[in-house]
Design an enzyme around this catalytic site. Structure first.
Site, PDB file in Angstrom:
ATOM      1  N   GLY A  22      -2.147   2.756   1.425  1.00  0.00           N
ATOM      2  CA  GLY A  22      -1.192   3.841   1.552  1.00  0.00           C
ATOM      3  C   GLY A  22      -1.008   4.519   0.204  1.00  0.00           C
ATOM      4  O   GLY A  22      -1.070   3.867  -0.843  1.00  0.00           O
ATOM      5  N   ALA A  45      -2.677  -3.645   2.903  1.00  0.00           N
ATOM      6  CA  ALA A  45      -2.623  -4.589   1.783  1.00  0.00           C
ATOM      7  C   ALA A  45      -1.727  -4.077   0.657  1.00  0.00           C
ATOM      8  O   ALA A  45      -0.886  -4.818   0.141  1.00  0.00           O
ATOM      9  CB  ALA A  45      -4.028  -4.879   1.276  1.00  0.00           C
ATOM     10  N   GLU A  46      -1.906  -2.826   0.243  1.00  0.00           N
ATOM     11  CA  GLU A  46      -1.027  -2.218  -0.757  1.00  0.00           C
ATOM     12  C   GLU A  46      -0.771  -0.762  -0.447  1.00  0.00           C
ATOM     13  O   GLU A  46      -1.655  -0.072   0.096  1.00  0.00           O
ATOM     14  CB  GLU A  46      -1.614  -2.314  -2.175  1.00  0.00           C
ATOM     15  CG  GLU A  46      -1.303  -3.598  -2.922  1.00  0.00           C
ATOM     16  CD  GLU A  46      -2.372  -4.646  -2.716  1.00  0.00           C
ATOM     17  OE1 GLU A  46      -2.188  -5.775  -3.206  1.00  0.00           O
ATOM     18  OE2 GLU A  46      -3.388  -4.343  -2.067  1.00  0.00           O
ATOM     19  N   THR A  47       0.437  -0.324  -0.794  1.00  0.00           N
ATOM     20  CA  THR A  47       0.786   1.092  -0.775  1.00  0.00           C
ATOM     21  C   THR A  47       1.144   1.487  -2.205  1.00  0.00           C
ATOM     22  O   THR A  47       1.878   0.771  -2.895  1.00  0.00           O
ATOM     23  CB  THR A  47       1.957   1.370   0.177  1.00  0.00           C
ATOM     24  OG1 THR A  47       1.558   1.018   1.509  1.00  0.00           O
ATOM     25  CG2 THR A  47       2.363   2.834   0.151  1.00  0.00           C
ATOM     26  N   HIS A  73      -7.904  -0.976  -5.382  1.00  0.00           N
ATOM     27  CA  HIS A  73      -8.257  -0.065  -4.291  1.00  0.00           C
ATOM     28  C   HIS A  73      -7.194   0.998  -4.077  1.00  0.00           C
ATOM     29  O   HIS A  73      -7.505   2.152  -3.772  1.00  0.00           O
ATOM     30  CB  HIS A  73      -8.543  -0.842  -2.995  1.00  0.00           C
ATOM     31  CG  HIS A  73      -7.350  -1.220  -2.196  1.00  0.00           C
ATOM     32  ND1 HIS A  73      -6.533  -2.282  -2.516  1.00  0.00           N
ATOM     33  CD2 HIS A  73      -6.825  -0.674  -1.061  1.00  0.00           C
ATOM     34  CE1 HIS A  73      -5.559  -2.371  -1.622  1.00  0.00           C
ATOM     35  NE2 HIS A  73      -5.714  -1.411  -0.729  1.00  0.00           N
TER      36      HIS A  73
END
Length: 265
Positions: A22, A45-47, A73
């Site tokens: 995100g 997984a991550e924003t 990423h």
């Protein structure tokens, strides 16, 4: 005021591969609790949350559970969105102030290249190495500890792909996650890896830029070279182009925007 938000697949040129991230383009400062709630709502997984500041951006990353100090990423995805949406000109470098210091990204043809700190693993295994071996269920060639993660070299790619970790044990260890790696059996790649981080709410991360800050100096020592092409052997998979540059690691890949939207709360 509505806040733009995007989902981007990083380290791939094919939609629905690589690692989804995100990217929330903040209009102004945001409360930590609100960013954590948005990350939980996105449930990837991550924003990433970039906020324009000085000659670049202040950048924070959140898993659905916690804030993290470094994320590859989602940084690549953020740079991709800044260029794709005209926030930065194509020739401009993206500069990010983060919990891991200054990180930069630049365009290199159709690749986005990140400049991250190298975080080589220590030569000695941690005292709790036996718990790692038990949780992974395979024999190690090497076990060491980097800044945040355990690095575990397996005998071959088949062993890496076959791992079915005991996530409860991994969650209890004093580390962000566990990197499992080996030489690649595919001549297109120098090495393969997988990354497990249940302690921060991500059982298996599809493609992990930050783990390669440990993998690149490790494999540089093992293989006697500085440039690599690597494959992360998760279900989604992803390709990384890598180079050791002194005490920095250059991490390059592609990205694809999957959807755009607005946060209205």
């Amino acid at each position: 005021m509505a806040i733009p938000i995007f989902q981007v697949d990083a380290f791939t040129e094919e939609p629905f591969k690589g690692n989804p991230a995100g990217v929330c383009l903040l209009r102004g400062p945001a409360e930590t609790a609100w960013m954590q709630n948005v990350a939980a709502e996105m449930n990837v997984a991550e924003t990433a949350f970039p906020l324009a500041e000085g000659d670049g951006f202040h950048l924070r990353w959140f898993t659905p559970k916690v804030e993290v100090k470094l994320c590859g990423h989602a940084t690549l995805a953020t740079a991709h969105i800044l260029w794709e949406n005209g926030v930065l000109a194509p020739e401009q470098e993206a500069r990010f102030q983060t919990l891991s210091g200054l990180l930069t990204a630049r365009r290199d043809g159709d690749l986005i290249e990140l400049n991250f700190p190298a975080r080589p693993p220590l030569p000695k295994p941690p005292e709790w190495a036996d718990a790692v071996v038990g949780a992974l269920g395979i024999k190690p060639v090497y076990i060491g500890m980097s800044a945040e993660d355990i690095l575990f070299e397996a005998a071959d790619e088949a062993a890496v792909r076959s791992v079915q970790p005991d996530f409860a044990t991994l969650r209890s260890l004093p580390a962000r996650g566990v990197i499992v790696t080996s030489r690649s059996s595919d001549k297109r790649f120098d090495f393969v890896s997988r990354f497990f981080a249940p302690a921060v709410g991500v059982d298996e991360d599809p493609v992990t830029g930050s783990s390669h800050t440990a993998l690149v100096p490790y494999w540089a020592g093992r293989l006697g070279k500085k440039s690599f092409t690597a494959y992360q052997a998760s279900a989604r998979g992803g390709v990384l182009h890598l180079r050791l540059d002194g005490d920095r690691v250059r991490i390059a890949g592609r990205a694809v925007t999957i959807f755009t939207g607005e946060i209205v709360v």
